[in-house]
Design an enzyme around this catalytic site. Structure first.
Site, PDB file in Angstrom:
ATOM      1  N   ASP A 144       0.944  -1.183   0.089  1.00  0.00           N
ATOM      2  CA  ASP A 144       0.114  -0.108   0.013  1.00  0.00           C
ATOM      3  C   ASP A 144       0.879   1.270   0.065  1.00  0.00           C
ATOM      4  OD1 ASP A 144      -2.267   2.007   0.575  1.00  0.00           O
ATOM      5  OD2 ASP A 144      -3.226   0.155   0.880  1.00  0.00           O
ATOM      6  N   HIS A 151       2.213   1.697  -3.152  1.00  0.00           N
ATOM      7  CA  HIS A 151       1.369   2.876  -3.930  1.00  0.00           C
ATOM      8  C   HIS A 151       1.670   4.158  -3.799  1.00  0.00           C
ATOM      9  CE1 HIS A 151      -2.315  -0.470  -3.326  1.00  0.00           C
ATOM     10  NE2 HIS A 151      -1.258  -0.744  -4.051  1.00  0.00           N
TER      11      HIS A 151
END
Length: 485
Positions: A292, A315
């Site tokens: 993430d 991310h």
């Protein structure tokens, strides 16, 4: 007469000899007494076998440093500037820890913490070459200043949700609460054992046929600092968290440096460092790879400086998401510089939900190298984690965002620059300078995208961003900046 002189001479000689012996003996006693009282000759201190430190296999390096020491070099224990002593080091082994990776050592850590908390510059020490199993624990203050939690071995939680004690919270593992002037450091590893948590059917695409099943899906954040100030986290390897690796909530004055944070690319919701309602933060010289955001900045954050971070796969580095459930979010003075982002789904991102309020202002991204990154530069005011989000008119106001010297390569599946701003609350004062992004391979399919975004190009960008509108809108609608200072 001659006999008398001889006798007299012998008598005088004997008297002088006697006096000389007396003087020698006197000098001997004087020096012997002085030597006995000299501290130089005193035997060195030997710890008692019952001393907690003497039970450890090796003594940890002192945490404090003399002002004259080079950076990273432990102080000489004899240096009067060194405030750490053996009396302040509390080895968990002396409090009953086993360190075999199977026995629950939670009570030993709690006992060592209690003792260290009560003294100035106390050190809770988890020695190297040992693995300590700890269940969900809150290490709470207030404590005396200078407290150090030093991990040179391995710390880990129970293995997976099936082994998690039913009475323990499934939302957090190690919590540090109500502390001031505290350091978490060491040369060891904090292991999250997250693989079984990632495969729960309620996690994204982990259900049957790639579905996401409904229902409770609590997973523990690995390390949480809550309502604390003047914190330092440094030197550790932190890996495989069930959810967030580190979380700071309601804190002020945080220094994070020289960390290695890692989990697999597809591990869900494993943000590296998440901060919210936290002010005055420095994140430096760390390497983060996860499933993430490398770093996520939530509402209530200001004065955050991120520098020298290598991020990816991940991310990217994100501000948000903000404004969920029509909430107000205030974020200001965030700087990211001298960073590398590689093989990531996003680069530098600002994401907000429709219907929110508040503002994001004073944001600077500078000297960021992109290496095969999708969505290198993105503002998304239509963020939605499901497909059921409704259109709403209010939004978090995004303004004063600077992109300078952003260079590298992008994944051509998405445009490298994407500014999707609210219909009613446009993004304003966006500055672009020395932005040069080239395809990693192939050719660009779509041009940069802008919607209701205003700003200036100080230099021509590659690719050209003709959609960025000059100047500013005639009026800003329902900006919702009230309450942000």
């Amino acid at each position: 007469m001659e006999m008398f002189r001889g006798f007299l001479f012998i008598s005088i000689a004997m008297i002088l000899f006697s006096l000389n012996l007396s003087n020698v003996e006197g000098r001997f006693h004087y020096h012997k007494k002085q030597k006995k009282g000299s501290p130089v000759e005193s035997p060195p201190y030997a710890p008692s076998p019952d001393d907690p430190v003497s039970q450890s296999p090796s003594y940890p390096p002192p945490v404090s440093q003399s002002p004259n020491d080079p950076p990273g070099v432990p102080s000489d224990p004899s240096d009067p500037g060194n405030t750490t002593s053996e009396d302040c080091v509390f080895d968990v082994m002396a409090f009953g820890a086993v360190g075999d990776g199977c026995t629950d050592d939670s009570a030993a850590f709690a006992a060592a913490w209690k003792e260290a908390c009560a003294v100035e510059s106390g050190v809770v020490w988890a020695p190297s070459n040992l693995t300590f199993l700890i269940t969900s624990t809150i290490f709470s203050g207030p404590c005396k200043p200078g407290l150090v939690f030093q991990v040179d071995g391995v710390l880990m939680p129970p293995n997976g949700p099936d082994n998690w004690p039913k009475t323990d919270s499934k939302k957090q593992w190690l919590v540090f609460y109500r502390l001031d002037d505290m350091t978490l450091t060491g040369s060891g590893t904090i292991e999250g054992n997250g693989d079984q948590w990632w495969e729960l059917p309620c996690k994204p695409h982990r259900g049957p046929n790639g579905s996401t099943k409904p229902g409770p899906c609590d997973s523990p954040a690995m390390i949480r600092f809550f309502m604390s100030s003047n914190l330092v986290v440094s030197g550790l390897r932190i890996q495989n968290s069930p959810m967030f690796h580190m979380k700071f909530d309601g804190c002020e004055g945080v220094l994070i440096e020289k960390l290695s944070i890692s989990s697999p690319k597809l591990s869900p919701n494993t943000d590296g460092i998440h901060i919210e309602n936290t002010k005055s933060v420095g994140i430096y010289d760390s390497v983060i790879a996860n499933g993430d955001d490398c770093i996520s900045i939530g509402p209530g954050c200001s004065n955050v400086n991120i520098e020298g971070v290598t991020c990816g796969p991940s991310h990217g580095i994100s501000i948000g998401s903000l404004g969920v459930h029509n909430s107000q979010a205030c974020v200001s003075n965030i700087t990211v510089r001298n960073a590398i982002i590689k093989n990531s789904d996003n680069g530098v991102r600002i994401k907000t939900w429709q219907g929110g309020a508040g503002s994001v202002t004073g944001i600077s991204f500078e000297n960021v190298q992109m290496d095969n990154v999708r969505n290198c530069v993105i503002i998304d005011q239509y963020y939605c984690s499901t497909k059921a989000c409704q259109n709403e008119t209010s939004a978090v106001y995004v303004t004063d965002v600077s992109y300078k010297n952003i260079k590298g390569t992008y994944d051509v599946r998405s445009p490298p620059i994407h500014f999707a701003c609210s219909d009613t609350v446009p993004c304003t004062n966006i500055t672009m300078s020395e932005v040069e992004l080239l395809p990693e391979e192939g050719e660009l399919v779509d041009d940069p995208f802008c919607w209701n975004a205003y700003g200036i190009q100080e230099t021509l960008t590659i690719p050209p961003i003709d959609c960025l509108q000059d100047g500013g809108p005639e009026a800003i609608g329902e900006s919702g900046t009230y309450g942000c200072y």
